[in-house]
Design a protein around this motif. Structure first.
Motif, PDB file in Angstrom:
ATOM      1  N   ASN A 160       6.795  -4.619 -16.800  1.00  0.00           N
ATOM      2  CA  ASN A 160       7.911  -4.329 -15.733  1.00  0.00           C
ATOM      3  C   ASN A 160       7.689  -5.753 -14.928  1.00  0.00           C
ATOM      4  N   TYR A 161       8.554  -6.077 -14.114  1.00  0.00           N
ATOM      5  CA  TYR A 161       9.158  -6.710 -12.947  1.00  0.00           C
ATOM      6  C   TYR A 161       9.360  -6.001 -11.963  1.00  0.00           C
ATOM      7  N   CYS A 162       8.992  -6.118 -11.090  1.00  0.00           N
ATOM      8  CA  CYS A 162      10.201  -5.404  -9.709  1.00  0.00           C
ATOM      9  C   CYS A 162      10.655  -6.541  -9.211  1.00  0.00           C
ATOM     10  N   ARG A 163      11.741  -6.956  -9.118  1.00  0.00           N
ATOM     11  CA  ARG A 163      12.659  -7.687  -8.962  1.00  0.00           C
ATOM     12  C   ARG A 163      12.329  -7.886  -6.887  1.00  0.00           C
ATOM     13  N   TYR A 164      11.648  -7.643  -6.510  1.00  0.00           N
ATOM     14  CA  TYR A 164      11.847  -7.820  -4.883  1.00  0.00           C
ATOM     15  C   TYR A 164      10.416  -7.826  -4.103  1.00  0.00           C
ATOM     16  N   SER A 165      10.171  -7.532  -3.299  1.00  0.00           N
ATOM     17  CA  SER A 165       8.787  -7.455  -2.407  1.00  0.00           C
ATOM     18  C   SER A 165       7.958  -6.114  -3.099  1.00  0.00           C
ATOM     19  N   PHE A 166       6.544  -5.714  -2.871  1.00  0.00           N
ATOM     20  CA  PHE A 166       6.307  -4.952  -2.660  1.00  0.00           C
ATOM     21  C   PHE A 166       6.838  -3.678  -2.049  1.00  0.00           C
ATOM     22  N   GLU A 167       6.752  -3.993  -0.613  1.00  0.00           N
ATOM     23  CA  GLU A 167       7.920  -3.094   0.180  1.00  0.00           C
ATOM     24  C   GLU A 167       8.961  -2.644  -0.854  1.00  0.00           C
ATOM     25  N   ARG A 168       9.927  -3.346  -1.218  1.00  0.00           N
ATOM     26  CA  ARG A 168      10.824  -3.043  -2.085  1.00  0.00           C
ATOM     27  C   ARG A 168      10.674  -1.875  -2.960  1.00  0.00           C
ATOM     28  N   LEU A 169       9.742  -2.047  -3.538  1.00  0.00           N
ATOM     29  CA  LEU A 169       8.958  -1.120  -4.649  1.00  0.00           C
ATOM     30  C   LEU A 169       9.159   0.778  -3.501  1.00  0.00           C
ATOM     31  N   TRP A 170       9.085   0.483  -2.183  1.00  0.00           N
ATOM     32  CA  TRP A 170       8.653   1.547  -1.269  1.00  0.00           C
ATOM     33  C   TRP A 170       9.856   1.945  -1.501  1.00  0.00           C
ATOM     34  N   GLU A 171      10.935   1.514  -0.934  1.00  0.00           N
ATOM     35  CA  GLU A 171      12.154   1.453  -0.760  1.00  0.00           C
ATOM     36  C   GLU A 171      12.761   2.749  -2.174  1.00  0.00           C
TER      37      GLU A 171
END
Length: 175
Positions: A160-171
């Protein structure tokens, strides 16, 4: 990590998989495999009872896919029934966890059930052909293969690929 399906199925490996992932510092999340046109309220109760959603985990995920028990059909009444119960399930999880759950789906199911009815939910889209375009509103995670390989793991795994930054993953994680 799959926790539940429908109103009666608990994944027997869920407690072990969840515990082992946490012990190895892997960011985890728990998901419910949605059974089409079955009581959304009862499915929510089932997931809430079984899932171990903890602070720092991804938001709960509803997996919306066709399967032998979730047949593909463009019949208007059937599609409306699927969407209606899915909206109830989503609302129950939102009320319990205080956040809109992530919806995991593929392009066919997105177009039939998700596209016009879940504007506030982060979308985890499976598209093995290409990166999602802007027609997939709210996509945050893109599953791009089922044939990934990692040292120490036997067999293919999803990547999988997170579209945004690592910080967005925490959101999109539980506080």
């Amino acid at each position: 990590i799959k926790a539940t399906e429908g109103i009666t199925h608990d994944d027997r490996n869920y407690p072990y998989n969840y515990k082992l992932a946490k012990e190895n510092n892997i960011k985890v999340g728990s998901y419910h495999f949605y059974s089409f046109a079955v009581s959304g309220r009862e499915q929510a109760k089932h997931f809430i009872r079984v899932a171990q959603c903890e602070s720092g985990d991804l938001l709960p995920v509803i997996d919306v896919e066709h399967s032998p028990s979730n047949p593909y059909s463009k019949d208007t009444a059937y599609v409306k029934s699927v969407v209606k119960e899915l909206q109830i399930l989503e609302k129950e999880l939102y009320e319990y966890y205080g956040h809109h759950p992530i919806i995991y789906t593929n392009m066919d199911c997105y177009k039939l059930y998700i596209k016009n009815g879940f504007p506030d939910n982060p979308v985890w889209i499976c598209n093995l052909k290409e990166e999602p375009k802007d027609d997939v509103k709210n996509w945050v995670i893109w599953q791009f293969t089922h044939k990934g390989e990692l040292p120490g793991i036997v067999g293919d795994i999803d990547f999988n690929y997170c579209r945004y930054s690592f910080e967005r993953l925490w959101e999109i994680s539980l506080p």
